[in-house]
Design a protein around this motif. Structure first.
Motif, PDB file in Angstrom:
ATOM      1  N   TYR A   1      -7.316 -50.488   1.237  1.00 54.09           N
ATOM      2  CA  TYR A   1      -7.305 -50.022   2.621  1.00 54.09           C
ATOM      3  C   TYR A   1      -8.654 -49.410   2.944  1.00 54.09           C
ATOM      4  N   PHE A   2      -9.095 -49.613   4.154  1.00 56.02           N
ATOM      5  CA  PHE A   2     -10.378 -49.092   4.571  1.00 56.02           C
ATOM      6  C   PHE A   2     -10.218 -48.255   5.821  1.00 56.02           C
TER       7      PHE A   2
ATOM      8  N   VAL B   1     -22.076 -43.285   8.997  1.00 55.94           N
ATOM      9  CA  VAL B   1     -20.855 -44.082   8.847  1.00 55.94           C
ATOM     10  C   VAL B   1     -20.403 -44.000   7.399  1.00 55.94           C
ATOM     11  N   ARG B   2     -19.128 -43.763   7.208  1.00 55.78           N
ATOM     12  CA  ARG B   2     -18.544 -43.719   5.871  1.00 55.78           C
ATOM     13  C   ARG B   2     -17.450 -44.774   5.800  1.00 55.78           C
ATOM     14  N   LEU B   3     -17.332 -45.353   4.638  1.00 54.43           N
ATOM     15  CA  LEU B   3     -16.272 -46.318   4.378  1.00 54.43           C
ATOM     16  C   LEU B   3     -15.446 -45.752   3.238  1.00 54.43           C
ATOM     17  N   LEU B   4     -14.168 -45.572   3.483  1.00 51.12           N
ATOM     18  CA  LEU B   4     -13.280 -45.058   2.449  1.00 51.12           C
ATOM     19  C   LEU B   4     -12.536 -46.222   1.830  1.00 51.12           C
ATOM     20  N   LEU B   5     -12.651 -46.359   0.531  1.00 48.46           N
ATOM     21  CA  LEU B   5     -11.996 -47.426  -0.204  1.00 48.46           C
ATOM     22  C   LEU B   5     -10.848 -46.820  -0.997  1.00 48.46           C
TER      23      LEU B   5
ATOM     24  N   LYS C   1     -20.296 -49.209  -5.734  1.00 49.59           N
ATOM     25  CA  LYS C   1     -21.259 -48.816  -6.772  1.00 49.59           C
ATOM     26  C   LYS C   1     -22.690 -48.914  -6.250  1.00 49.59           C
ATOM     27  N   GLN C   2     -22.966 -49.927  -5.446  1.00 52.28           N
ATOM     28  CA  GLN C   2     -24.305 -50.131  -4.903  1.00 52.28           C
ATOM     29  C   GLN C   2     -24.630 -49.163  -3.765  1.00 52.28           C
ATOM     30  N   GLU C   3     -23.609 -48.699  -3.063  1.00 53.42           N
ATOM     31  CA  GLU C   3     -23.819 -47.826  -1.902  1.00 53.42           C
ATOM     32  C   GLU C   3     -22.953 -46.568  -1.988  1.00 53.42           C
ATOM     33  N   PRO C   4     -23.157 -45.737  -3.004  1.00 55.42           N
ATOM     34  CA  PRO C   4     -22.275 -44.580  -3.209  1.00 55.42           C
ATOM     35  C   PRO C   4     -22.315 -43.527  -2.103  1.00 55.42           C
ATOM     36  N   LYS C   5     -23.394 -43.471  -1.343  1.00 51.51           N
ATOM     37  CA  LYS C   5     -23.446 -42.492  -0.252  1.00 51.51           C
ATOM     38  C   LYS C   5     -22.620 -42.937   0.950  1.00 51.51           C
ATOM     39  N   ARG C   6     -22.517 -44.248   1.126  1.00 53.72           N
ATOM     40  CA  ARG C   6     -21.791 -44.789   2.273  1.00 53.72           C
ATOM     41  C   ARG C   6     -20.327 -45.088   1.960  1.00 53.72           C
ATOM     42  N   VAL C   7     -20.054 -45.572   0.766  1.00 54.43           N
ATOM     43  CA  VAL C   7     -18.702 -45.984   0.391  1.00 54.43           C
ATOM     44  C   VAL C   7     -18.125 -44.983  -0.598  1.00 54.43           C
ATOM     45  N   LYS C   8     -17.020 -44.384  -0.229  1.00 59.85           N
ATOM     46  CA  LYS C   8     -16.349 -43.411  -1.086  1.00 59.85           C
ATOM     47  C   LYS C   8     -15.068 -44.031  -1.622  1.00 59.85           C
ATOM     48  N   VAL C   9     -14.898 -44.015  -2.940  1.00 60.63           N
ATOM     49  CA  VAL C   9     -13.720 -44.588  -3.578  1.00 60.63           C
ATOM     50  C   VAL C   9     -12.713 -43.471  -3.849  1.00 60.63           C
ATOM     51  N   ILE C  10     -11.498 -43.712  -3.416  1.00 60.27           N
ATOM     52  CA  ILE C  10     -10.404 -42.764  -3.644  1.00 60.27           C
ATOM     53  C   ILE C  10      -9.326 -43.496  -4.430  1.00 60.27           C
ATOM     54  N   SER C  11      -8.945 -42.944  -5.555  1.00 58.58           N
ATOM     55  CA  SER C  11      -7.900 -43.556  -6.362  1.00 58.58           C
ATOM     56  C   SER C  11      -6.551 -43.343  -5.697  1.00 58.58           C
ATOM     57  N   SER C  12      -5.886 -44.430  -5.379  1.00 54.21           N
ATOM     58  CA  SER C  12      -4.581 -44.348  -4.728  1.00 54.21           C
ATOM     59  C   SER C  12      -3.437 -44.187  -5.718  1.00 54.21           C
ATOM     60  N   THR C  13      -3.758 -43.975  -6.981  1.00 53.60           N
ATOM     61  CA  THR C  13      -2.714 -43.698  -7.967  1.00 53.60           C
ATOM     62  C   THR C  13      -2.395 -42.201  -8.012  1.00 53.60           C
TER      63      THR C  13
ATOM     64  N   ILE D   1      -4.848 -37.182  -2.458  1.00 52.12           N
ATOM     65  CA  ILE D   1      -5.572 -38.157  -1.641  1.00 52.12           C
ATOM     66  C   ILE D   1      -5.919 -37.553  -0.282  1.00 52.12           C
ATOM     67  N   HIS D   2      -4.967 -36.892   0.325  1.00 47.87           N
ATOM     68  CA  HIS D   2      -5.184 -36.262   1.627  1.00 47.87           C
ATOM     69  C   HIS D   2      -6.331 -35.257   1.566  1.00 47.87           C
ATOM     70  N   ASN D   3      -6.329 -34.442   0.546  1.00 51.86           N
ATOM     71  CA  ASN D   3      -7.394 -33.439   0.397  1.00 51.86           C
ATOM     72  C   ASN D   3      -8.758 -34.084   0.193  1.00 51.86           C
ATOM     73  N   GLN D   4      -8.810 -35.173  -0.550  1.00 55.08           N
ATOM     74  CA  GLN D   4     -10.082 -35.870  -0.744  1.00 55.08           C
ATOM     75  C   GLN D   4     -10.594 -36.454   0.569  1.00 55.08           C
ATOM     76  N   VAL D   5      -9.702 -37.035   1.354  1.00 53.83           N
ATOM     77  CA  VAL D   5     -10.102 -37.594   2.652  1.00 53.83           C
ATOM     78  C   VAL D   5     -10.624 -36.484   3.557  1.00 53.83           C
ATOM     79  N   LEU D   6      -9.924 -35.367   3.612  1.00 51.71           N
ATOM     80  CA  LEU D   6     -10.386 -34.243   4.435  1.00 51.71           C
ATOM     81  C   LEU D   6     -11.762 -33.758   3.994  1.00 51.71           C
ATOM     82  N   GLU D   7     -11.974 -33.676   2.710  1.00 51.48           N
ATOM     83  CA  GLU D   7     -13.272 -33.230   2.188  1.00 51.48           C
ATOM     84  C   GLU D   7     -14.388 -34.193   2.602  1.00 51.48           C
ATOM     85  N   ILE D   8     -14.127 -35.485   2.528  1.00 54.62           N
ATOM     86  CA  ILE D   8     -15.131 -36.476   2.932  1.00 54.62           C
ATOM     87  C   ILE D   8     -15.440 -36.343   4.416  1.00 54.62           C
ATOM     88  N   PHE D   9     -14.405 -36.192   5.239  1.00 51.89           N
ATOM     89  CA  PHE D   9     -14.620 -36.009   6.688  1.00 51.89           C
ATOM     90  C   PHE D   9     -15.405 -34.724   6.954  1.00 51.89           C
ATOM     91  N   GLU D  10     -15.023 -33.638   6.318  1.00 48.87           N
ATOM     92  CA  GLU D  10     -15.704 -32.359   6.541  1.00 48.87           C
ATOM     93  C   GLU D  10     -17.165 -32.425   6.137  1.00 48.87           C
TER      94      GLU D  10
END
Length: 88
Positions: A4-5, A14-18, A57-69, A75-84
């Motif tokens: 999901y993106f 611009v940030r992309l959450l993976l 891996k190539q664009e770590p500043k733009r693409v943030k990977v969140i483990s959905s396990t 997960i919610h807290n990580q998303v909030l931190e990225i937005f903040e």
């Protein structure tokens, strides 16, 4: 395997959450009724996941990977931190 993106904009930033999850766990969450994408086969999802993780891996500043396990709360807290961090 389901990815999901979520994209958001703040000025020029611009940030992309993976939201990443292994295929086996993903398929157990889908259940018995699969749509066209979910029926595409494991190889399809493996190629897609590998490609998206390579981009991250190539664009770590733009693409943030969140483990959905993880738990929904983690997960919610990580998303909030990225937005903040993005709006600072």
């Amino acid at each position: 395997m389901v990815l999901y993106f979520l994209r958001f904009r703040n000025s020029l930033l611009v940030r992309l959450l993976l939201f990443d999850i292994d295929i086996e766990t993903s398929m157990t969450r889908v259940g018995k009724e699969k749509d066209r994408m979910e029926s595409a086969g494991i190889e399809f999802f493996e190629r897609g996941r590998k490609g998206f993780l390579e981009i991250a891996k190539q664009e770590p500043k733009r693409v943030k990977v969140i483990s959905s396990t993880q738990s929904i709360d983690v997960i919610h807290n990580q998303v909030l931190e990225i937005f903040e961090n993005a709006i600072r």
